[in-house]
Design a protein around this motif. Structure first.
Motif, PDB file in Angstrom:
ATOM      1  N   THR A  49     -10.592  -2.040  -2.060  1.00 14.49           N
ATOM      2  CA  THR A  49     -10.967  -0.860  -2.403  1.00 14.49           C
ATOM      3  C   THR A  49     -10.846  -0.918  -4.059  1.00 14.49           C
ATOM      4  OG1 THR A  49      -8.559  -0.118  -2.465  1.00 14.49           O
ATOM      5  CG2 THR A  49      -9.819   0.033  -0.369  1.00 14.49           C
ATOM      6  N   ARG A  50     -11.082   0.358  -4.372  1.00 17.23           N
ATOM      7  CA  ARG A  50     -10.978   0.597  -6.211  1.00 17.23           C
ATOM      8  C   ARG A  50      -9.490   0.394  -6.363  1.00 17.23           C
ATOM      9  NH1 ARG A  50     -13.177   5.946  -8.177  1.00 17.23           N
ATOM     10  NH2 ARG A  50     -14.921   4.940  -7.451  1.00 17.23           N
ATOM     11  N   LEU A  51      -8.400   0.869  -5.502  1.00 15.93           N
ATOM     12  CA  LEU A  51      -7.189   0.584  -6.151  1.00 15.93           C
ATOM     13  C   LEU A  51      -6.821  -1.064  -5.910  1.00 15.93           C
ATOM     14  CD1 LEU A  51      -4.229   1.343  -7.023  1.00 15.93           C
ATOM     15  CD2 LEU A  51      -3.838   1.826  -4.322  1.00 15.93           C
ATOM     16  N   GLY A  52      -7.195  -1.506  -4.907  1.00 20.43           N
ATOM     17  CA  GLY A  52      -7.035  -2.903  -4.736  1.00 20.43           C
ATOM     18  C   GLY A  52      -7.894  -3.720  -5.903  1.00 20.43           C
ATOM     19  N   LYS A  53      -8.791  -3.254  -6.371  1.00 19.01           N
ATOM     20  CA  LYS A  53      -9.389  -3.916  -7.679  1.00 19.01           C
ATOM     21  C   LYS A  53      -8.637  -3.862  -8.841  1.00 19.01           C
ATOM     22  CE  LYS A  53     -14.132  -3.523  -5.836  1.00 19.01           C
ATOM     23  NZ  LYS A  53     -15.492  -3.162  -6.016  1.00 19.01           N
ATOM     24  N   LYS A  54      -8.025  -2.855  -8.903  1.00 15.04           N
ATOM     25  CA  LYS A  54      -7.045  -2.632  -9.970  1.00 15.04           C
ATOM     26  C   LYS A  54      -5.867  -3.455  -9.856  1.00 15.04           C
ATOM     27  CE  LYS A  54      -8.378   2.318 -11.230  1.00 15.04           C
ATOM     28  NZ  LYS A  54      -7.793   3.641 -11.190  1.00 15.04           N
ATOM     29  N   VAL A  55      -5.389  -3.497  -8.548  1.00 16.57           N
ATOM     30  CA  VAL A  55      -4.308  -4.698  -8.449  1.00 16.57           C
ATOM     31  C   VAL A  55      -4.600  -5.856  -8.943  1.00 16.57           C
ATOM     32  CG1 VAL A  55      -2.638  -5.232  -6.961  1.00 16.57           C
ATOM     33  CG2 VAL A  55      -3.112  -2.647  -7.097  1.00 16.57           C
ATOM     34  N   ALA A  56      -5.759  -6.363  -8.186  1.00 19.28           N
ATOM     35  CA  ALA A  56      -5.959  -7.681  -8.200  1.00 19.28           C
ATOM     36  C   ALA A  56      -6.633  -8.066  -9.936  1.00 19.28           C
ATOM     37  CB  ALA A  56      -7.369  -7.802  -7.708  1.00 19.28           C
ATOM     38  N   ALA A  57      -6.899  -7.215 -10.904  1.00 16.52           N
ATOM     39  CA  ALA A  57      -6.948  -7.329 -12.077  1.00 16.52           C
ATOM     40  C   ALA A  57      -5.846  -7.415 -12.924  1.00 16.52           C
ATOM     41  CB  ALA A  57      -7.832  -6.195 -12.801  1.00 16.52           C
ATOM     42  N   GLU A  94       0.738  -1.348   0.039  1.00 13.25           N
ATOM     43  CA  GLU A  94      -0.016   0.048   0.049  1.00 13.25           C
ATOM     44  C   GLU A  94       0.991   1.177   0.147  1.00 13.25           C
ATOM     45  OE1 GLU A  94      -3.980  -1.578   2.334  1.00 13.25           O
ATOM     46  OE2 GLU A  94      -2.448  -0.716   3.497  1.00 13.25           O
ATOM     47  N   GLN A  95       1.772   1.327   0.726  1.00 13.95           N
ATOM     48  CA  GLN A  95       2.851   2.450   0.803  1.00 13.95           C
ATOM     49  C   GLN A  95       3.340   2.654  -0.598  1.00 13.95           C
ATOM     50  OE1 GLN A  95       5.518   1.529   4.029  1.00 13.95           O
ATOM     51  NE2 GLN A  95       4.171   2.446   5.532  1.00 13.95           N
ATOM     52  N   ASP A  96       3.995   1.591  -1.253  1.00 14.89           N
ATOM     53  CA  ASP A  96       4.417   1.540  -2.584  1.00 14.89           C
ATOM     54  C   ASP A  96       3.759   2.035  -3.542  1.00 14.89           C
ATOM     55  OD1 ASP A  96       7.073   0.486  -1.550  1.00 14.89           O
ATOM     56  OD2 ASP A  96       6.506  -1.433  -2.288  1.00 14.89           O
ATOM     57  N   LEU A  97       2.297   1.855  -3.578  1.00 10.84           N
ATOM     58  CA  LEU A  97       1.347   2.224  -4.772  1.00 10.84           C
ATOM     59  C   LEU A  97       0.443   3.383  -3.950  1.00 10.84           C
ATOM     60  CD1 LEU A  97      -0.215  -1.518  -5.082  1.00 10.84           C
ATOM     61  CD2 LEU A  97       1.234  -0.059  -6.660  1.00 10.84           C
ATOM     62  N   GLY A  98       0.871   3.959  -2.815  1.00 14.74           N
ATOM     63  CA  GLY A  98       0.244   5.218  -2.380  1.00 14.74           C
ATOM     64  C   GLY A  98      -1.375   5.160  -2.333  1.00 14.74           C
ATOM     65  N   GLY A  99      -1.808   3.971  -1.541  1.00 17.43           N
ATOM     66  CA  GLY A  99      -2.985   3.967  -1.532  1.00 17.43           C
ATOM     67  C   GLY A  99      -3.615   2.524  -0.734  1.00 17.43           C
ATOM     68  N   GLU A 100      -4.735   2.531   0.076  1.00 21.63           N
ATOM     69  CA  GLU A 100      -5.117   1.563   0.644  1.00 21.63           C
ATOM     70  C   GLU A 100      -5.740   0.271  -0.399  1.00 21.63           C
ATOM     71  OE1 GLU A 100      -8.007   2.290   3.962  1.00 21.63           O
ATOM     72  OE2 GLU A 100      -6.544   3.222   4.900  1.00 21.63           O
ATOM     73  N   LEU A 101      -5.400  -0.883  -0.182  1.00 15.28           N
ATOM     74  CA  LEU A 101      -6.075  -1.926  -0.964  1.00 15.28           C
ATOM     75  C   LEU A 101      -7.083  -2.612  -0.420  1.00 15.28           C
ATOM     76  CD1 LEU A 101      -2.346  -3.568  -2.081  1.00 15.28           C
ATOM     77  CD2 LEU A 101      -3.795  -2.176  -3.256  1.00 15.28           C
ATOM     78  N   LEU A 102      -7.317  -2.488   0.941  1.00 15.73           N
ATOM     79  CA  LEU A 102      -8.466  -3.527   1.514  1.00 15.73           C
ATOM     80  C   LEU A 102      -9.270  -2.462   2.415  1.00 15.73           C
ATOM     81  CD1 LEU A 102      -6.330  -6.438   2.639  1.00 15.73           C
ATOM     82  CD2 LEU A 102      -7.960  -6.290   0.786  1.00 15.73           C
TER      83      LEU A 102
END
Length: 83
Positions: free
Chosen positions: A43-51, A23-31
Protein backbone atom coordinates in the motif's frame (compact mmCIF):
# COMPACT_ATOMS: atom_id res chain seq x y z
CA UNK A 1 5.70 -14.64 1.78
CA UNK A 2 6.74 -18.11 2.90
CA UNK A 3 9.89 -18.05 0.78
CA UNK A 4 10.79 -14.58 2.06
CA UNK A 5 10.35 -15.66 5.67
CA UNK A 6 12.54 -18.71 5.20
CA UNK A 7 15.23 -16.69 3.39
CA UNK A 8 15.19 -14.18 6.25
CA UNK A 9 15.46 -16.93 8.85
CA UNK A 10 11.97 -16.26 10.21
CA UNK A 11 9.13 -18.63 10.99
CA UNK A 12 6.73 -18.45 8.02
CA UNK A 13 3.80 -19.25 10.31
CA UNK A 14 4.27 -16.10 12.36
CA UNK A 15 4.72 -13.69 9.44
CA UNK A 16 1.01 -12.77 9.09
CA UNK A 17 0.77 -12.13 12.84
CA UNK A 18 3.87 -9.95 12.84
CA UNK A 19 2.60 -7.98 9.86
CA UNK A 20 -0.77 -7.43 11.57
CA UNK A 21 0.96 -6.21 14.74
CA UNK A 22 3.05 -3.79 12.70
CA UNK A 23 -0.05 -2.56 10.87
CA UNK A 24 -1.79 -1.95 14.20
CA UNK A 25 1.24 -0.07 15.53
CA UNK A 26 1.40 2.08 12.39
CA UNK A 27 -2.34 2.57 12.07
CA UNK A 28 -2.83 1.25 8.56
CA UNK A 29 -2.50 -1.65 6.16
CA UNK A 30 0.87 -2.40 4.60
CA UNK A 31 -0.15 -4.98 2.00
CA UNK A 32 -2.86 -5.38 -0.61
CA UNK A 33 -3.77 -9.06 -1.03
CA UNK A 34 -3.01 -10.56 -4.41
CA UNK A 35 -5.12 -13.01 -6.30
CA UNK A 36 -4.49 -16.47 -7.62
CA UNK A 37 -1.78 -15.30 -10.00
CA UNK A 38 -1.10 -11.86 -8.54
CA UNK A 39 1.48 -11.28 -5.82
CA UNK A 40 0.94 -9.19 -2.72
CA UNK A 41 1.45 -5.47 -3.31
CA UNK A 42 2.48 -2.70 -0.95
CA UNK A 43 0.00 0.00 0.00
CA UNK A 44 1.11 3.62 0.06
CA UNK A 45 1.99 3.19 3.76
CA UNK A 46 3.77 -0.07 2.94
CA UNK A 47 5.91 1.72 0.35
CA UNK A 48 6.84 4.41 2.89
CA UNK A 49 7.81 1.77 5.46
CA UNK A 50 9.83 -0.17 2.87
CA UNK A 51 11.66 2.99 1.79
CA UNK A 52 12.46 3.88 5.40
CA UNK A 53 13.64 0.32 6.13
CA UNK A 54 15.91 0.39 3.08
CA UNK A 55 17.75 3.36 4.58
CA UNK A 56 18.61 1.48 7.79
CA UNK A 57 22.16 0.11 7.66
CA UNK A 58 22.18 -3.70 7.79
CA UNK A 59 24.79 -3.57 10.56
CA UNK A 60 22.29 -1.85 12.87
CA UNK A 61 19.53 -4.43 12.42
CA UNK A 62 19.10 -6.84 15.31
CA UNK A 63 18.33 -10.38 14.25
CA UNK A 64 15.23 -11.89 15.83
CA UNK A 65 17.44 -14.57 17.37
CA UNK A 66 19.68 -12.02 19.10
CA UNK A 67 16.67 -10.00 20.21
CA UNK A 68 15.20 -12.96 22.06
CA UNK A 69 18.53 -14.35 23.26
CA UNK A 70 17.84 -17.62 21.48
CA UNK A 71 20.79 -19.79 20.60
CA UNK A 72 20.60 -20.99 17.05
CA UNK A 73 22.40 -24.20 16.21
CA UNK A 74 23.38 -24.88 12.64
CA UNK A 75 21.56 -27.77 11.04
CA UNK A 76 23.69 -30.88 10.95
CA UNK A 77 24.81 -31.99 7.50
CA UNK A 78 24.26 -35.46 6.14
CA UNK A 79 27.87 -36.31 7.00
CA UNK A 80 27.45 -35.15 10.60
CA UNK A 81 27.24 -38.09 13.05
CA UNK A 82 24.70 -36.11 15.11
CA UNK A 83 22.20 -36.23 12.22
Amino acid sequence: MTAFARDAGLDPGTMPLEIRKLEQDLGGELLVPGGVKRPLRLTRLGKKVAAAAARVPASSVISPHRATNKRVSPRPSCDDPRA
